[in-house]
Structures are given as C-alpha cells and as structure tokens.
Design a protein around this motif. Structure first.
Motif, PDB file in Angstrom:
ATOM      1  N   ILE A   1     -64.528   4.297 -31.541  1.00  0.00           N
ATOM      2  CA  ILE A   1     -64.722   4.151 -30.096  1.00  0.00           C
ATOM      3  C   ILE A   1     -65.227   2.747 -29.781  1.00  0.00           C
ATOM      4  N   GLU A   2     -64.781   2.227 -28.652  1.00  0.00           N
ATOM      5  CA  GLU A   2     -65.128   0.866 -28.267  1.00  0.00           C
ATOM      6  C   GLU A   2     -66.600   0.727 -27.878  1.00  0.00           C
ATOM      7  N   ALA A   3     -67.239  -0.313 -28.414  1.00  0.00           N
ATOM      8  CA  ALA A   3     -68.548  -0.793 -27.955  1.00  0.00           C
ATOM      9  C   ALA A   3     -68.369  -2.293 -27.736  1.00  0.00           C
ATOM     10  N   ASN A   4     -67.781  -2.661 -26.625  1.00  0.00           N
ATOM     11  CA  ASN A   4     -67.276  -4.020 -26.447  1.00  0.00           C
ATOM     12  C   ASN A   4     -68.360  -5.058 -26.203  1.00  0.00           C
TER      13      ASN A   4
ATOM     14  N   CYS B   1     -71.089   3.505 -24.353  1.00  0.00           N
ATOM     15  CA  CYS B   1     -70.454   4.057 -25.553  1.00  0.00           C
ATOM     16  C   CYS B   1     -71.377   5.077 -26.201  1.00  0.00           C
ATOM     17  N   ALA B   2     -72.646   4.707 -26.364  1.00  0.00           N
ATOM     18  CA  ALA B   2     -73.610   5.593 -27.012  1.00  0.00           C
ATOM     19  C   ALA B   2     -73.805   6.885 -26.234  1.00  0.00           C
ATOM     20  N   VAL B   3     -73.901   6.777 -24.926  1.00  0.00           N
ATOM     21  CA  VAL B   3     -74.077   7.974 -24.094  1.00  0.00           C
ATOM     22  C   VAL B   3     -72.858   8.890 -24.209  1.00  0.00           C
TER      23      VAL B   3
ATOM     24  N   ASN C   1     -69.923 -11.698 -26.257  1.00  0.00           N
ATOM     25  CA  ASN C   1     -70.849 -10.885 -25.467  1.00  0.00           C
ATOM     26  C   ASN C   1     -71.433  -9.707 -26.239  1.00  0.00           C
ATOM     27  N   ASN C   2     -71.417  -9.800 -27.552  1.00  0.00           N
ATOM     28  CA  ASN C   2     -71.969  -8.717 -28.362  1.00  0.00           C
ATOM     29  C   ASN C   2     -72.272  -9.267 -29.755  1.00  0.00           C
ATOM     30  N   HIS C   3     -72.909  -8.437 -30.548  1.00  0.00           N
ATOM     31  CA  HIS C   3     -73.185  -8.776 -31.941  1.00  0.00           C
ATOM     32  C   HIS C   3     -73.210  -7.459 -32.713  1.00  0.00           C
ATOM     33  N   PRO C   4     -72.640  -7.418 -33.910  1.00  0.00           N
ATOM     34  CA  PRO C   4     -72.581  -6.140 -34.637  1.00  0.00           C
ATOM     35  C   PRO C   4     -73.930  -5.436 -34.778  1.00  0.00           C
ATOM     36  N   GLU C   5     -74.969  -6.185 -35.118  1.00  0.00           N
ATOM     37  CA  GLU C   5     -76.284  -5.560 -35.301  1.00  0.00           C
ATOM     38  C   GLU C   5     -76.852  -5.064 -33.978  1.00  0.00           C
TER      39      GLU C   5
ATOM     40  N   LYS D   1     -77.718  -1.171 -33.270  1.00  0.00           N
ATOM     41  CA  LYS D   1     -79.084  -0.787 -32.906  1.00  0.00           C
ATOM     42  C   LYS D   1     -79.139  -0.133 -31.524  1.00  0.00           C
ATOM     43  N   THR D   2     -78.350  -0.634 -30.592  1.00  0.00           N
ATOM     44  CA  THR D   2     -78.329  -0.031 -29.252  1.00  0.00           C
ATOM     45  C   THR D   2     -77.814   1.396 -29.312  1.00  0.00           C
ATOM     46  N   VAL D   3     -76.716   1.597 -30.021  1.00  0.00           N
ATOM     47  CA  VAL D   3     -76.154   2.938 -30.127  1.00  0.00           C
ATOM     48  C   VAL D   3     -77.115   3.859 -30.876  1.00  0.00           C
ATOM     49  N   GLU D   4     -77.698   3.372 -31.959  1.00  0.00           N
ATOM     50  CA  GLU D   4     -78.679   4.177 -32.701  1.00  0.00           C
ATOM     51  C   GLU D   4     -79.834   4.601 -31.804  1.00  0.00           C
ATOM     52  N   SER D   5     -80.337   3.678 -31.001  1.00  0.00           N
ATOM     53  CA  SER D   5     -81.476   3.959 -30.139  1.00  0.00           C
ATOM     54  C   SER D   5     -81.143   5.023 -29.099  1.00  0.00           C
ATOM     55  N   VAL D   6     -79.987   4.891 -28.479  1.00  0.00           N
ATOM     56  CA  VAL D   6     -79.594   5.887 -27.472  1.00  0.00           C
ATOM     57  C   VAL D   6     -79.376   7.244 -28.129  1.00  0.00           C
ATOM     58  N   LEU D   7     -78.708   7.269 -29.268  1.00  0.00           N
ATOM     59  CA  LEU D   7     -78.513   8.536 -29.974  1.00  0.00           C
ATOM     60  C   LEU D   7     -79.860   9.183 -30.302  1.00  0.00           C
TER      61      LEU D   7
END
Length: 267
Positions: free
Chosen positions: A167-170, A201-203, A225-229, A233-239
């Motif tokens: 899934i996209e996390a652009n 994406c995380a939500v 406009n993004n960085h892998p880490e 971390k953003t997706v992990e935090s929301v999850l």
C-alpha cells in the motif's frame, strides 16, 4: 510456494513480481527492460518465467517498458480499456503495444490467469484510470494498492481481505508543506486523486486489516517528501495507537525505490 519481489517502487519506476515454481505475474513495468533482465539474472530468474503483465494505470513510472517487454517476451498485457488507450497516447512508451497482446480488464470482474485469481478494483488517482489488484493463489490473498488519492469503501474492503498488503505511503504532510514543490503540485498530491500520506495509509491499515494480515509493505515513497524511516515510524506509531504492534501482530517493511526488495515467501 508463492513469492514476491519488488524491483522498484516510486516515481523512478514501479515493478512488482509474484511467482510460483511454474507461473509468474508482473504488476507494472515502469523500470528499464535491460535493468530488469539483469535483476532477474541476479535472482536466478528468467523473463521467460513471466506469463502475464498487469498494469495499474498509464503514468510513465508504471508503464515505461510495457511495449518492450510485450514485444520481446510475447507477453499479453492486462489493463482496463481506458488504461490501454492511455498507454497508446503516452509518449514515454517508445515501443507501443501490439494490438493482439492487449487484454481488457474490468474493475470488479475477476479472471483466472494460470494459478492467479485476479480481481481489479478502482483506485482514485489522476490517471486515465487506476486500479488495484487482489490476487489469490492457493488460499493466499495478496493485495496491491498504489497511487491512491482517497481510501474508498471499496478499497477498505480489499484491505480487509488481505493476508499480504502492498500500500502506498507516498509523503509526509509536513515535508510536503515545507518542501520546494510549487503550490499547485502540493495541492495535486494532497487531493482525492493524488497520493496517500503516511498517516492516512496507517489509518487505512489499522481500521480495516483483518486479524490474519501477515505482512505490509509501504510502497511508492516520494524521494523529496518522505523518508523510509519516517514512513515506517509514522505507520508504526499510528498502528500502536490502535493496539497493533508491528513486529508482533504483523511485519511492516518499506519497499526500496530503485533496488530490488525480497524475495519474500508468502505462506
């Protein structure tokens, strides 16, 4: 056994490969064919193992080599009628598809391609048309959703079916806002026919995943406009805020923009 490799994920070129011992399916072919041949050799694979090509939409980073691979490997190309028309018009596709290699898909209408049970579904994006794919093999449900402007009810349903999800996390919203892009491009990216940010994406994952979701790959990250880490971390935090622990409840990884990731065994 079903395996998955990403050969590129981002605006520089997208290409994903699902395969078994006897069958192979490419999703998008936005990388150079010469590069793809070398990468296949590095993995001990041959382009002759590819039997089908699925296209999500007609932007250059998803279709750059579609005509070349079809001609060279005599491969049928599956896309919606609108996407085929967009491919024909796209000047970035130097070698056009032969008419006898075009296969028409309809969103919501499933078809069997060898061992792959494929269902395309509509995904909002500012292309001629855009689809995601649910692909089932021997009871395993793989789903890919890229270039997503808005998470629709239909998309939520396909996320809820997935054992494995790409899934996209652009973009990161703050990076986009503070970055160098002109305002009209920022507006386009944030729109409901643009791209999905890390948090949305995380939500989408957290609110719709089933208990058996095993592995999530974040795809199509923006280089500017993004960085892998940061995405991870953003997706992990929301999850985590939903009580879902990456590394325990599911595996979470970020696909590389320009180099292969995998192979992953989908059990």
């Amino acid at each position: 056994m079903l395996k998955f490799i990403s050969f590129g994920s981002g605006s520089s070129g997208n290409c994903y490969y699902l395969y078994t011992e006897t069958d192979g399916l490419i999703i998008d072919i936005g990388v150079g064919l010469r590069t793809l041949k070398k990468q296949f050799r590095d993995y001990g694979l041959s382009l002759s193992s590819i039997h089908y090509v699925l296209i999500t939409h007609d932007h250059a980073d998803h279709i750059k080599s579609v005509g070349s691979i079809s001609h060279e490997c005599h491969l049928p190309i599956y896309a919606t009628e609108n996407v085929h028309e967009g491919i024909d018009r796209n000047y970035c596709v130097a070698r056009k598809l032969p008419s006898d290699m075009k296969r028409i898909l309809e969103p919501g209408k499933s078809l069997q391609l060898g061992c792959f049970h494929v269902t395309p579904f509509s995904v909002p994006h500012d292309a001629t048309e855009n689809v995601g794919y649910q692909i089932e093999v021997n009871g395993i449900n793989f789903c890919i959703i890229t270039d997503v402007g808005d998470v629709t009810d239909e998309i939520r349903q396909y996320i809820s079916n997935a054992d494995y999800l790409v899934i996209e996390a652009n973009h990161d919203i703050e990076m986009l806002e503070q970055g160098p892009y002109p305002q009209h491009l920022k507006d386009r990216i944030r729109s409901k026919i643009g791209h999905l940010c890390n948090r949305d994406c995380a939500v989408a994952i957290a609110e719709n995943m089933k208990e058996g979701l095993r592995h999530v790959w974040l795809c199509h990250l923006s280089e500017e406009n993004n960085h892998p880490e940061l995405a991870r971390k953003t997706v992990e935090s929301v999850l985590r805020s939903y009580g879902i622990i990456a590394g325990k409840d599911l595996t979470l990884e970020v696909l590389k923009r320009k180099t292969p990731s995998g192979p992953y065994e989908l059990l």
